[in-house]
Design an enzyme around this catalytic site. Structure first.
Site, PDB file in Angstrom:
ATOM      1  N   HIS A 177      80.045  66.160  26.233  1.00  0.00           N
ATOM      2  CA  HIS A 177      81.413  66.738  26.075  1.00  0.00           C
ATOM      3  C   HIS A 177      82.157  66.266  24.891  1.00  0.00           C
ATOM      4  O   HIS A 177      82.699  67.124  24.178  1.00  0.00           O
ATOM      5  CB  HIS A 177      82.017  66.139  27.532  1.00  0.00           C
ATOM      6  CG  HIS A 177      83.798  66.886  27.610  1.00  0.00           C
ATOM      7  ND1 HIS A 177      83.851  68.023  28.170  1.00  0.00           N
ATOM      8  CD2 HIS A 177      84.701  66.467  27.016  1.00  0.00           C
ATOM      9  CE1 HIS A 177      85.232  68.316  28.184  1.00  0.00           C
ATOM     10  NE2 HIS A 177      85.664  67.081  27.517  1.00  0.00           N
ATOM     11  N   GLU A 178      82.399  64.846  24.753  1.00  0.00           N
ATOM     12  CA  GLU A 178      83.006  64.384  23.416  1.00  0.00           C
ATOM     13  C   GLU A 178      82.596  65.009  22.250  1.00  0.00           C
ATOM     14  O   GLU A 178      83.218  65.311  21.457  1.00  0.00           O
ATOM     15  CB  GLU A 178      83.052  63.066  23.488  1.00  0.00           C
ATOM     16  CG  GLU A 178      84.037  62.433  24.707  1.00  0.00           C
ATOM     17  CD  GLU A 178      85.278  62.881  24.886  1.00  0.00           C
ATOM     18  OE1 GLU A 178      85.926  63.013  23.725  1.00  0.00           O
ATOM     19  OE2 GLU A 178      85.588  63.248  25.894  1.00  0.00           O
ATOM     20  N   HIS A 187      83.575  68.501  21.396  1.00  0.00           N
ATOM     21  CA  HIS A 187      85.014  68.534  20.936  1.00  0.00           C
ATOM     22  C   HIS A 187      84.989  68.371  19.630  1.00  0.00           C
ATOM     23  O   HIS A 187      85.421  69.045  18.685  1.00  0.00           O
ATOM     24  CB  HIS A 187      85.963  67.462  21.493  1.00  0.00           C
ATOM     25  CG  HIS A 187      86.487  67.758  22.685  1.00  0.00           C
ATOM     26  ND1 HIS A 187      87.138  68.684  22.932  1.00  0.00           N
ATOM     27  CD2 HIS A 187      86.490  66.970  23.854  1.00  0.00           C
ATOM     28  CE1 HIS A 187      87.432  68.792  24.403  1.00  0.00           C
ATOM     29  NE2 HIS A 187      87.276  67.541  24.947  1.00  0.00           N
ATOM     30  N   GLU A 219      89.098  72.527  26.503  1.00  0.00           N
ATOM     31  CA  GLU A 219      88.287  71.697  27.499  1.00  0.00           C
ATOM     32  C   GLU A 219      87.124  72.519  28.301  1.00  0.00           C
ATOM     33  O   GLU A 219      86.115  71.935  28.355  1.00  0.00           O
ATOM     34  CB  GLU A 219      89.256  71.345  28.633  1.00  0.00           C
ATOM     35  CG  GLU A 219      90.060  70.166  28.273  1.00  0.00           C
ATOM     36  CD  GLU A 219      89.297  68.864  27.883  1.00  0.00           C
ATOM     37  OE1 GLU A 219      88.293  68.317  28.666  1.00  0.00           O
ATOM     38  OE2 GLU A 219      89.551  68.357  26.724  1.00  0.00           O
TER      39      GLU A 219
END
Ligand SMILES: [Zn+2]
Length: 258
Positions: free
Chosen positions: A135-136, A139, A190
């Site tokens: 997920h990071e 980003h 997100e």
């Protein structure tokens, strides 16, 4: 009031002149800094964060945990390179910070950290660590850090905006990289990071179901005061549901990669 007006003007001008389409997501993003500027100032902020952690004895010396995190992120980095080829040239790095907070991040250019608090308190499995770091990393490859830095600049009322856009004054940008790290991502950002993160992890051989269990643990933990992580990661209300719906699509990628 004056400030507010000026700010609105800056954002209006900025959104007219400094939006760019992200090559991975195709979404138009505020881009007051270049990708190079975002990466260079993030590298500075990262070095500083690590040297401060080192001074306070907060860099984890747990060899097993460091090796575990490195092993997982190495597999994700390979997949990030397939999803966004320019990231193959990034100088990736991951640190384990020995602090109780529930936190993890990846700056523009691939500078990552995970905190011992989130690993220990949520009793994360390898699959769940892969989901959070996937997920990071998403980003970062989706340009969200750069987007947040751009918002941080816009929020400061266009501080030396011209010189930043035109030049490469990194001394002005270094604090912006820090501020950007504490700003919440947009809900849209997100959802994107959830969507790409679960795929990165599946392609790296990590179970997509862990994305669901990770956020269930996170939401359970937010009962005793919201984790730091949630202040920068506002949860779309349907996050767990949306991730659950992605699992069947991701299972074949995961099975293939195992
Ligand atoms: Zn996020």
């Amino acid at each position: 009031m004056k400030f507010k007006l000026a700010l609105t003007a800056v954002i209006a001008v900025a959104s007219l002149t400094a939006c760019q389409e992200n090559p991975v997501s195709g979404r138009s993003q505020l881009a007051l800094v270049s990708e190079e500027q975002a990466q260079a100032s993030s590298a500075q902020a990262y070095t500083q964060t690590l040297s401060e952690a080192q001074k306070k004895g907060k860099l984890s010396t747990d060899a097993a945990l460091n090796a575990r995190v490195k092993r997982i992120t190495d597999r994700l980095i390979v997949q990030a390179g397939n999803m966004y080829p320019p990231s193959r040239d990034w100088k990736w790095s991951v640190a384990v910070i020995d602090e109780p907070s529930l936190n993890a991040w990846c700056m523009p250019g691939g500078k990552m950290a995970i905190y011992t608090g989130i690993v220990e308190k949520l009793k994360l499995s390898d699959d769940e660590i892969a989901q959070i770091m996937g997920h990071e990393i998403s980003h970062a490859i989706l340009g969200h850090g750069r987007e947040r830095m751009s918002r941080a600049i816009a929020m400061q009322g266009g501080m030396a905006l011209g010189s930043i856009v035109a030049g490469r004054d990194l001394s002005i940008l270094a604090p912006v990289a820090d501020i950007a790290l504490t700003l919440p991502n947009s809900r849209e950002g997100e959802s994107e990071a959830d969507r790409y993160g679960i795929e990165l992890a599946a392609r790296a051989g990590y179970n997509p179901r862990a994305a669901v269990s990770l956020w269930e643990k996170m939401s359970a933990a937010s009962g005793n005061g919201p984790p730091v992580f949630l202040s920068t990661h506002p949860a779309p209300s349907n996050r767990i549901q949306a991730l659950n719906a992605l699992v069947p699509q991701m299972m074949p990628l995961y099975e293939k990669a195992r």
